[in-house]
Each structure stands twice: as C-alpha cells, then as structure tokens.
Enzyme design. Sequence first.
Site, mmCIF file in Angstrom:
data_model
loop_
_atom_site.group_PDB
_atom_site.id
_atom_site.type_symbol
_atom_site.label_atom_id
_atom_site.label_comp_id
_atom_site.label_asym_id
_atom_site.label_seq_id
_atom_site.Cartn_x
_atom_site.Cartn_y
_atom_site.Cartn_z
ATOM 1 C CB CYS A 19 25.502 -23.098 -56.680
ATOM 2 S SG CYS A 19 25.895 -22.735 -54.979
ATOM 3 C CB CYS A 22 20.650 -22.264 -51.387
ATOM 4 S SG CYS A 22 21.678 -20.861 -50.960
ATOM 5 C CB CYS A 96 25.696 -15.342 -54.091
ATOM 6 S SG CYS A 96 25.126 -16.470 -52.821
ATOM 7 C CD GLN A 220 28.819 -18.041 -35.149
ATOM 8 O OE1 GLN A 220 28.302 -18.466 -36.185
ATOM 9 N NE2 GLN A 220 29.083 -18.824 -34.135
ATOM 10 C CD GLU A 270 39.124 -22.297 -30.354
ATOM 11 O OE1 GLU A 270 37.897 -22.248 -30.181
ATOM 12 O OE2 GLU A 270 39.663 -22.964 -31.266
ATOM 13 C CG ASP A 318 29.360 -22.176 -30.275
ATOM 14 O OD1 ASP A 318 28.741 -22.965 -31.008
ATOM 15 O OD2 ASP A 318 29.654 -21.016 -30.629
ATOM 16 C CB CYS A 345 26.352 -25.243 -35.941
ATOM 17 S SG CYS A 345 27.854 -26.176 -35.694
HETATM 18 N N1 SAH Z 1 31.997 -19.788 -29.819
HETATM 19 C C1 SAH Z 1 32.720 -19.287 -30.962
HETATM 20 C C2 SAH Z 1 33.286 -20.367 -31.881
HETATM 21 C C3 SAH Z 1 32.414 -21.514 -32.235
HETATM 22 S S1 SAH Z 1 33.042 -22.556 -33.510
HETATM 23 C C4 SAH Z 1 31.848 -18.294 -31.743
HETATM 24 O O1 SAH Z 1 30.641 -18.177 -31.523
HETATM 25 O O2 SAH Z 1 32.394 -17.584 -32.593
HETATM 26 C C5 SAH Z 1 33.711 -23.898 -32.616
HETATM 27 C C6 SAH Z 1 35.111 -23.643 -32.059
HETATM 28 O O3 SAH Z 1 35.530 -24.836 -31.395
HETATM 29 C C7 SAH Z 1 36.173 -23.362 -33.119
HETATM 30 O O4 SAH Z 1 36.820 -22.154 -32.785
HETATM 31 C C8 SAH Z 1 37.146 -24.554 -33.016
HETATM 32 O O5 SAH Z 1 38.497 -24.193 -33.238
HETATM 33 C C9 SAH Z 1 36.924 -24.995 -31.586
HETATM 34 N N2 SAH Z 1 37.230 -26.400 -31.289
HETATM 35 C C10 SAH Z 1 37.035 -27.484 -32.073
HETATM 36 N N3 SAH Z 1 37.361 -28.614 -31.413
HETATM 37 C C11 SAH Z 1 37.767 -28.231 -30.168
HETATM 38 C C12 SAH Z 1 38.203 -28.943 -29.025
HETATM 39 N N4 SAH Z 1 38.307 -30.265 -29.037
HETATM 40 N N5 SAH Z 1 38.518 -28.248 -27.928
HETATM 41 C C13 SAH Z 1 38.405 -26.885 -27.901
HETATM 42 N N6 SAH Z 1 37.993 -26.158 -28.954
HETATM 43 C C14 SAH Z 1 37.684 -26.826 -30.080
#
Ligand code: SAH
Length: 388
Positions: A19, A22, A96, A220, A270, A318, A345
Amino acid sequence: MNAKNTKKEQAPCPYAKKCGGCQLMNMTYPEQLSWKTARCIKLLGRFCHVEEITGMENPSHYRNKVQAAFQLTRSGKIVSGVYQSGTHNVVNVNSCLTEDRKADEITVYIRSILPEYKILPYNEDSKAGFLRHVLVRRGFSSGEIMVVFVGANSRFPMKNRITDALVERFPEITTVVFNINPRKTSMVLGERSEVLYGKGYIEDTLCGCAFRISPSSFYQINPVQTEILYNTAIEFARLDKNSAVIDAYCGTGTIGIAAAKHAGSVTGVELNGDAVKDAVFNAKRNKIDNIAFVKSDAGEFMLEAARQGETADVVFMDPPRAGSDRKFLSSLVTLAPKTVVYISCNPETLARDLTFLVKNGYKAGKIQPVDMFPFTNHIETVVSLFKV
Ligand code: SAH
C-alpha cells in the site's frame, strides 16, 4: 493529551509493503509524534518556540471517509481496497489501521455480495464491468453513515435490491447514493448522482455546530483531532464580540461558523462553488447570521479588500498544501489585521509563507502542531501571528 500508546496498538499492517500509504508504519506512535515535532522544530523553530505535537489518545481507525477501488483479478476474484503505490493494481484490504472499522466492514460486505447480483468491477482498459469505487462516510458524532456506489455508467443492475440488502444488514446507514463516473480520470466521483435511499447527505457535529456532508463535500477526515485543531485556531485568534474576521480558504465554512459565535462578523472566502453552497447551508442550519461567504480566489478577494481600504481584525487562513500565493500574502500585509491564524497541512510551504510575513511586519506568537494523520508523514500546524 499526548498519547502514551503501547506496542499493542502497533499491530503490523499486513498491507504496508504494497500500500505505501502509511510512511511511518515502522515507528511506534510515540516515535511518530516525536518525529513530527522534530520536523516542525527543524522547519519552523526559527519563528518561535514550537509546542509538542498534540497526538491522539487512540490513533487507530480515525478516518471518517473510506474510498475503496474495485477490481477483478486475473483469476476472476473481486478485490477492493487501495491502489498499490505507483500502480493501478488494487490491494485487497479487509481492515485498514487508519480507516473507520464500520466503513471497512460495509465495503467488505459489498464485495462479498457482488457475485450474487452479477455486478462486476469496472476494467479501465477493456471498459467492461460496472463498479469503480465504493465511498463510505461516517459522522463520528451523529453515527450517520453514507454509502456511495460509483459506477462507470448509469446501468446499475438491481440497485434497489442491493440497497435494501445493505440497509437491512447495516441499519446505521442513513443514505445510499449512486454516482456515475464514465470518464477516464483519477477522480473518484463523477458529476451525476442519484439518491437511492435517505436524504443524499449525512450530518456531523464539530465544535457544537452541525455540518452537512454530501458525497463530494470537503470535510476534515479526522474529526476527533479536527475539533482540537479548530479550538486551537479559535483560541489563538483571541476573538471578541467586535472582531471583524476573514476565514480564507474556508471550504464548507467550518472554522468561520465555529468562530462566529465569539466574533462580531465573519466573511468566508472559498474558490469552490459547491463548497460555498454547503457553507451557506451550514451557516443557516446553525442559525448563525453574522457570517457571509464569497466565492472567489482568496488572493483576489484580499487584493480587492486592500484596494477598497477595508480592514479586518483577524484573518484565519487554511490554504491547500501548496500554501498561499504572493498576491494573498502581500494583500494580507496591506490589510494589516492585528492577528493572523495560519492553519497549514504542509510545514514546508508554511515556513516559506511565514518567512514573508515575518519580513513584512508580523511576529509568530505560538506554533502548535496537531496530529491529524497518524501513521502518515503528514503534519498539520496552527500558527498565530501578531502585527508588530
Ligand atoms: N478550512 C476548511 C477547508 C480547508 S482545505 C476546513 O477546515 O475544512 C483548503 C480549501 O481551500 C479548499 O476548500 C479549496 O477548495 C480552497 N482553495 C484552494 N485554492 C483556493 C484559492 N486560490 N482561493 C480560495 N480558496 C481556495
């Protein structure tokens, strides 16, 4: 909070070699946590003190979303699970270490009943067969389960009978969806869906708020740690009832909605239109009326806000693994919020973006890694930054 797990939970994974999902499988959980903290110190230690990573009490079976690919072997056996790393061969997985147990049980059951319904896995080369993937999502706090059958065409034989059998066997399943994905693509889901049972979505609760999860919604994958992550981010933001907040890269609005009750107003930004629709729904569902969402590139939005001379007290950001772009970061500096909370991340792009912010008038306050993905080498980090 840091786990003191014993060897007992480190049962070697029988699929590990094939796999490859991990990367830290050969370490005990405490070793994984130390490895992750050390990596954060190496990449981020120059900005401020790095706290020890917050681990899980029980790091197994944390994934609330399980995607199994289906395949027919040369000997005519149906297998389901993950792709062997670097290939298109499916490794037959029964359970898994990272996936929700019930979700795996459901997938294995589906695999076992396919012959009875004369359903064959889809073959990407010959285009024969039907079933490409099964996706199972579970709301850890609601207990609701969604099953999505992904077929290569709209001819799903005996779909109602198979749905009945599934729901009878697993009463926790609250919705079953048939998704059609005829394209040659590595994306699991296609654009068309048909609800076979229930509402077509499930709900889950995070930080006291309810969130709707559709087949393709971003949510998430480790809800236990997500709550810790969001609470850390909200604590770092030092919100008050007058704070004007931007939740950049807001997905389905989870951070902004959880933060809204501590703030004056929130604007979520977003790029993905479906996520924005979910975010609007989620805000209404939780009766939060001091939040609005904008569908836009986050950099464009910030640039426009800076041009208009707008202000914000707190910006949550984020971004995806690639981090933020220069347009976003320089507009952020122009907008000059007192506090920035960066949820990342990928500590490498985080280090790059922090370098820019620190050069341009910000100081890192706290750095808190949170282990969202045990057994893998992925690291999630929350950083607070203050205007100097
Ligand atoms: N904060 C949210 C999502 C984080 S993931 C949570 O915790 O669930 C990152 C997000 O950024 C995704 O939803 C993706 O669609 C968005 N994204 C990616 N590039 C972007 C951009 N250039 N402008 C705005 N949003 C964007």
